[in-house]
Scaffold this motif. Structure first.
Motif, PDB file in Angstrom:
ATOM      1  N   ALA A  23       0.830  -1.200   0.000  1.00 24.65           N
ATOM      2  CA  ALA A  23       0.000   0.000   0.000  1.00 24.65           C
ATOM      3  C   ALA A  23       0.867   1.254   0.000  1.00 24.65           C
ATOM      4  O   ALA A  23       2.038   1.220   0.367  1.00 24.65           O
ATOM      5  N   ALA A  24       0.259   2.358  -0.417  1.00 26.81           N
ATOM      6  CA  ALA A  24       0.944   3.641  -0.348  1.00 26.81           C
ATOM      7  C   ALA A  24       1.203   4.032   1.098  1.00 26.81           C
ATOM      8  O   ALA A  24       0.583   3.495   2.036  1.00 26.81           O
ATOM      9  N   SER A  25       2.085   4.960   1.285  1.00 30.73           N
ATOM     10  CA  SER A  25       2.387   5.472   2.623  1.00 30.73           C
ATOM     11  C   SER A  25       1.104   5.875   3.342  1.00 30.73           C
ATOM     12  O   SER A  25       0.247   6.555   2.781  1.00 30.73           O
ATOM     13  N   PRO A  26       0.946   5.474   4.604  1.00 32.75           N
ATOM     14  CA  PRO A  26      -0.221   5.935   5.369  1.00 32.75           C
ATOM     15  C   PRO A  26      -0.336   7.456   5.399  1.00 32.75           C
ATOM     16  O   PRO A  26      -1.444   8.000   5.443  1.00 32.75           O
ATOM     17  N   LYS A  64       4.827   3.323  -9.159  1.00 36.18           N
ATOM     18  CA  LYS A  64       5.538   2.077  -8.871  1.00 36.18           C
ATOM     19  C   LYS A  64       6.012   2.029  -7.417  1.00 36.18           C
ATOM     20  O   LYS A  64       5.344   1.484  -6.550  1.00 36.18           O
ATOM     21  N   ALA A  65       7.166   2.619  -7.143  1.00 38.60           N
ATOM     22  CA  ALA A  65       7.737   2.522  -5.800  1.00 38.60           C
ATOM     23  C   ALA A  65       6.870   3.198  -4.749  1.00 38.60           C
ATOM     24  O   ALA A  65       6.906   2.821  -3.573  1.00 38.60           O
ATOM     25  N   TYR A  66       6.087   4.189  -5.153  1.00 35.76           N
ATOM     26  CA  TYR A  66       5.264   4.917  -4.183  1.00 35.76           C
ATOM     27  C   TYR A  66       3.852   4.341  -4.050  1.00 35.76           C
ATOM     28  O   TYR A  66       3.073   4.820  -3.219  1.00 35.76           O
ATOM     29  N   GLY A  67       3.493   3.359  -4.866  1.00 37.15           N
ATOM     30  CA  GLY A  67       2.206   2.680  -4.721  1.00 37.15           C
ATOM     31  C   GLY A  67       0.999   3.552  -5.018  1.00 37.15           C
ATOM     32  O   GLY A  67      -0.061   3.358  -4.425  1.00 37.15           O
ATOM     33  N   MET A 108      -1.735  13.406  -2.106  1.00 37.59           N
ATOM     34  CA  MET A 108      -1.154  12.100  -1.811  1.00 37.59           C
ATOM     35  C   MET A 108       0.267  11.987  -2.344  1.00 37.59           C
ATOM     36  O   MET A 108       1.169  11.477  -1.668  1.00 37.59           O
ATOM     37  N   ALA A 109       0.468  12.468  -3.572  1.00 36.19           N
ATOM     38  CA  ALA A 109       1.796  12.373  -4.179  1.00 36.19           C
ATOM     39  C   ALA A 109       2.818  13.185  -3.407  1.00 36.19           C
ATOM     40  O   ALA A 109       3.952  12.740  -3.178  1.00 36.19           O
ATOM     41  N   ALA A 110       2.432  14.382  -2.983  1.00 33.68           N
ATOM     42  CA  ALA A 110       3.360  15.214  -2.219  1.00 33.68           C
ATOM     43  C   ALA A 110       3.712  14.566  -0.885  1.00 33.68           C
ATOM     44  O   ALA A 110       4.881  14.552  -0.469  1.00 33.68           O
ATOM     45  N   ALA A 111       2.701  14.018  -0.203  1.00 36.32           N
ATOM     46  CA  ALA A 111       2.959  13.364   1.083  1.00 36.32           C
ATOM     47  C   ALA A 111       3.813  12.117   0.904  1.00 36.32           C
ATOM     48  O   ALA A 111       4.703  11.831   1.720  1.00 36.32           O
TER      49      ALA A 111
END
Length: 355
Positions: free
Chosen positions: A35-38, A215-218, A253-256
């Motif tokens: 999953a992406a970063s919480p 990819k790497a950031y989900g 989301m992308a910035a976080a």
């Protein structure tokens, strides 16, 4: 009868992955196993009340986060609805009828689709042992060549050439040829291959470097990609980008996610560990598996018939990998890295077919 313009009617639609039926587990789209970063999820949720508004057309927060992580000037960064939007706009801006876009044997297929949209010609330079060859690219350049497009790490091969080879390629290209380096999987190689030297090429005015958060950031579902562009190149590409192209939640989301580098590096390390274990298991079964620097592996079988048998067996267990016939690799399957449990299941199926 209403007819599309001639060059569109002659195009084939971009080939998407077969996702199988209900209950199928896809190992076909190179999505993140994790999953992406919480923090990214929380940031997206926090801005949902802003949905009556249009997104920031300057991607201010996202550009600042990218610039801080990579030591870049925010003004040189363009963001897109995935890197695909940026690739398409870049090719349409700098190639047209009579021009050539030069890719490689197994380069990202969307570059060919975008070239067809621009009514230019897409040509492939030979790869050697499933790896980009700078010498073959340079020998394929002709006066009509306007853009050279290189994926590093490569998709669907997963192979990598060192940064020194990218620098040699740029030095060997004519000054009026634009070099595009697609690093969609760059985060999986950054620890061993510092990208600073590649980003520094942008200052020359003749090179663009692309990345994505899919990819790497989900964040594949968020559709957020970015590139580092020389100012004069960026100005032309912006004319073709959709305004307000990255949604408010996607930008947040992308910035976080970009600010949470520790989480991303942990995902990369866990993915690589599962990938390498799976690759070794495949090699033990007699499959040819090039060293991957991505979140997938390419497996070469003894024959196209063996690929078909493996594909059928995997589907019977509701596991779906990506066939590589569209790349001329009829004897290959590509497997996205999923959880350890899923990869173990897939390896068991392959063992049943091959032994």
């Amino acid at each position: 009868m209403i007819r599309a313009v001639d060059h569109v009617r002659q195009m084939a639609a971009y080939a998407l992955a077969d996702l199988g039926g209900e209950g199928t587990i896809s190992l076909a789209q190179n999505e993140s196993a994790f999953a992406a970063s919480p923090k990214a999820v929380a940031a997206g949720q926090a801005v949902l009340a802003q949905m009556p508004l249009y997104p920031d057309p300057e991607w201010t927060e996202l550009r600042a986060a990218i610039a801080r992580v990579h030591g870049l000037a925010a003004k040189n960064i363009l963001c897109g609805a995935g890197s695909m939007e940026l690739i398409g706009c870049l090719i349409r801006a700098f190639a047209g009828p009579g021009d050539r876009v030069l890719g490689t044997d197994y380069g990202y297929a969307y570059a060919a689709s975008a070239t067809a949209q621009a009514q230019a010609d897409y040509v492939k330079a030979r790869e050697r042992e499933l790896t980009v060859s700078v010498d073959d690219i340079l020998s394929s350049v002709v006066p009509e060549t306007r853009i050279v497009f290189v994926c590093n790490p490569g998709n669907p091969t997963g192979t990598l050439i060192p940064n020194s080879e990218i620098l040699r390629l740029r030095e060997g290209l004519p000054a009026d040829v634009l070099l595009v380096v697609d690093q969609a999987y760059g985060e999986f190689a950054d620890a061993e291959h510092d990208p600073a030297g590649i980003f520094a090429l942008v200052a020359r005015g003749d090179t663009v470097v692309m990345r994505t958060l899919s990819k790497a950031y989900g964040l594949a579902g968020a559709r957020a990609g970015w590139g580092c562009f020389p100012p004069q190149i960026a100005g032309e590409v912006r004319k073709l980008l959709n305004p307000n192209n990255v949604s408010i939640p996607s930008q947040a989301m992308a910035a976080a996610a970009m600010r949470d580098q520790a989480y991303m590096r942990e995902v990369v390390a866990k993915t690589a560990a599962i990938r390498d274990r799976f690759a070794e298991g495949c090699r033990a079964l007699g499959l040819e598996v090039p060293q991957s620097h991505t979140n997938f592996v390419l497996m070469r079988f003894a024959s196209p018939e063996q690929v078909q048998a493996a594909d059928a067996a995997l589907r019977s267990e509701q596991l779906l990998m990506r066939g590589m016939g569209g790349y001329g690799l009829n004897d290959c399957l590509r497997a996205t890295i999923c959880s350890q449990q899923i990869m173990d299941r897939a390896l068991t199926v392959l063992k049943g077919v091959l032994t």
